[in-house]
Design a protein around this motif. Structure first.
Motif, mmCIF file in Angstrom:
data_model
loop_
_atom_site.group_PDB
_atom_site.id
_atom_site.type_symbol
_atom_site.label_atom_id
_atom_site.label_comp_id
_atom_site.label_asym_id
_atom_site.label_seq_id
_atom_site.Cartn_x
_atom_site.Cartn_y
_atom_site.Cartn_z
ATOM 1 N N ALA A 99 21.749 -16.541 28.514
ATOM 2 C CA ALA A 99 20.522 -17.067 27.911
ATOM 3 C C ALA A 99 20.558 -16.912 26.394
ATOM 4 O O ALA A 99 20.118 -17.808 25.660
ATOM 5 C CB ALA A 99 19.301 -16.356 28.492
ATOM 6 N N LEU A 100 21.089 -15.793 25.900
ATOM 7 C CA LEU A 100 21.222 -15.607 24.455
ATOM 8 C C LEU A 100 22.203 -16.618 23.868
ATOM 9 O O LEU A 100 21.956 -17.187 22.802
ATOM 10 C CB LEU A 100 21.673 -14.183 24.138
ATOM 11 C CG LEU A 100 20.594 -13.118 24.243
ATOM 12 C CD1 LEU A 100 21.214 -11.730 24.296
ATOM 13 C CD2 LEU A 100 19.614 -13.234 23.090
ATOM 14 N N LEU A 101 23.301 -16.838 24.554
ATOM 15 C CA LEU A 101 24.265 -17.843 24.078
ATOM 16 C C LEU A 101 23.647 -19.237 24.084
ATOM 17 O O LEU A 101 23.933 -20.046 23.202
ATOM 18 C CB LEU A 101 25.538 -17.812 24.919
ATOM 19 C CG LEU A 101 26.459 -16.625 24.670
ATOM 20 C CD1 LEU A 101 27.573 -16.598 25.711
ATOM 21 C CD2 LEU A 101 27.039 -16.662 23.267
ATOM 22 N N ASP A 102 22.790 -19.510 25.061
ATOM 23 C CA ASP A 102 22.107 -20.812 25.111
ATOM 24 C C ASP A 102 21.272 -21.058 23.862
ATOM 25 O O ASP A 102 21.203 -22.180 23.375
ATOM 26 C CB ASP A 102 21.206 -20.912 26.347
ATOM 27 C CG ASP A 102 21.986 -21.060 27.641
ATOM 28 O OD1 ASP A 102 23.195 -21.331 27.592
ATOM 29 O OD2 ASP A 102 21.369 -20.892 28.712
ATOM 30 N N LEU B 273 13.668 -13.502 27.561
ATOM 31 C CA LEU B 273 14.337 -12.761 26.491
ATOM 32 C C LEU B 273 13.321 -12.259 25.479
ATOM 33 O O LEU B 273 13.454 -11.160 24.943
ATOM 34 C CB LEU B 273 15.367 -13.641 25.785
ATOM 35 C CG LEU B 273 16.606 -14.022 26.580
ATOM 36 C CD1 LEU B 273 17.455 -14.988 25.768
ATOM 37 C CD2 LEU B 273 17.417 -12.796 26.966
ATOM 38 N N LYS B 274 12.296 -13.061 25.212
ATOM 39 C CA LYS B 274 11.255 -12.652 24.264
ATOM 40 C C LYS B 274 10.518 -11.419 24.778
ATOM 41 O O LYS B 274 10.273 -10.477 24.032
ATOM 42 C CB LYS B 274 10.278 -13.806 24.030
ATOM 43 C CG LYS B 274 9.217 -13.479 23.009
ATOM 44 C CD LYS B 274 8.307 -14.648 22.761
ATOM 45 C CE LYS B 274 7.212 -14.225 21.802
ATOM 46 N NZ LYS B 274 6.225 -15.269 21.613
ATOM 47 N N VAL B 275 10.200 -11.406 26.056
ATOM 48 C CA VAL B 275 9.517 -10.265 26.657
ATOM 49 C C VAL B 275 10.396 -9.012 26.563
ATOM 50 O O VAL B 275 9.901 -7.911 26.331
ATOM 51 C CB VAL B 275 9.138 -10.566 28.123
ATOM 52 C CG1 VAL B 275 8.660 -9.321 28.847
ATOM 53 C CG2 VAL B 275 8.089 -11.654 28.186
ATOM 54 N N LEU B 276 11.699 -9.187 26.710
ATOM 55 C CA LEU B 276 12.636 -8.059 26.636
ATOM 56 C C LEU B 276 12.932 -7.628 25.197
ATOM 57 O O LEU B 276 13.612 -6.641 24.975
ATOM 58 C CB LEU B 276 13.952 -8.431 27.334
ATOM 59 C CG LEU B 276 13.855 -8.663 28.838
ATOM 60 C CD1 LEU B 276 15.158 -9.248 29.362
ATOM 61 C CD2 LEU B 276 13.507 -7.372 29.553
ATOM 62 N N GLY B 277 12.440 -8.400 24.227
ATOM 63 C CA GLY B 277 12.674 -8.070 22.827
ATOM 64 C C GLY B 277 14.019 -8.539 22.306
ATOM 65 O O GLY B 277 14.466 -8.102 21.249
#
Length: 62
Positions: free
Chosen positions: A9-12, A28-32
């Motif tokens: 997801a970060l690579l996306d 990902l936003k929720v996880l910081g």
């Protein structure tokens, strides 16, 4: 969300050639690991870049 899913997801969101999934980006936003940018975009936070490590180096200054 597993570590592998977080990296994908970060690579996306880091790689302009890949299409980001808004649902995964929101997680990902929720996880910081990502932050909102503009109308509906996301970018990795410092923690997100750290999670990507070497895999994200090519996109860090892009």
């Amino acid at each position: 969300m597993t570590d592998a899913e977080r990296i994908e997801a970060l690579l996306d969101i880091a790689d302009p050639a890949r299409e980001a999934d808004p649902g995964r980006s929101a997680k990902l936003k929720v996880l910081g690991l990502a932050e909102s940018v503009g109308a509906a975009g996301y970018r990795p936070t410092t923690a997100g870049w750290s999670a990507l490590a070497e895999r994200g180096r090519a996109f860090r200054n892009a």
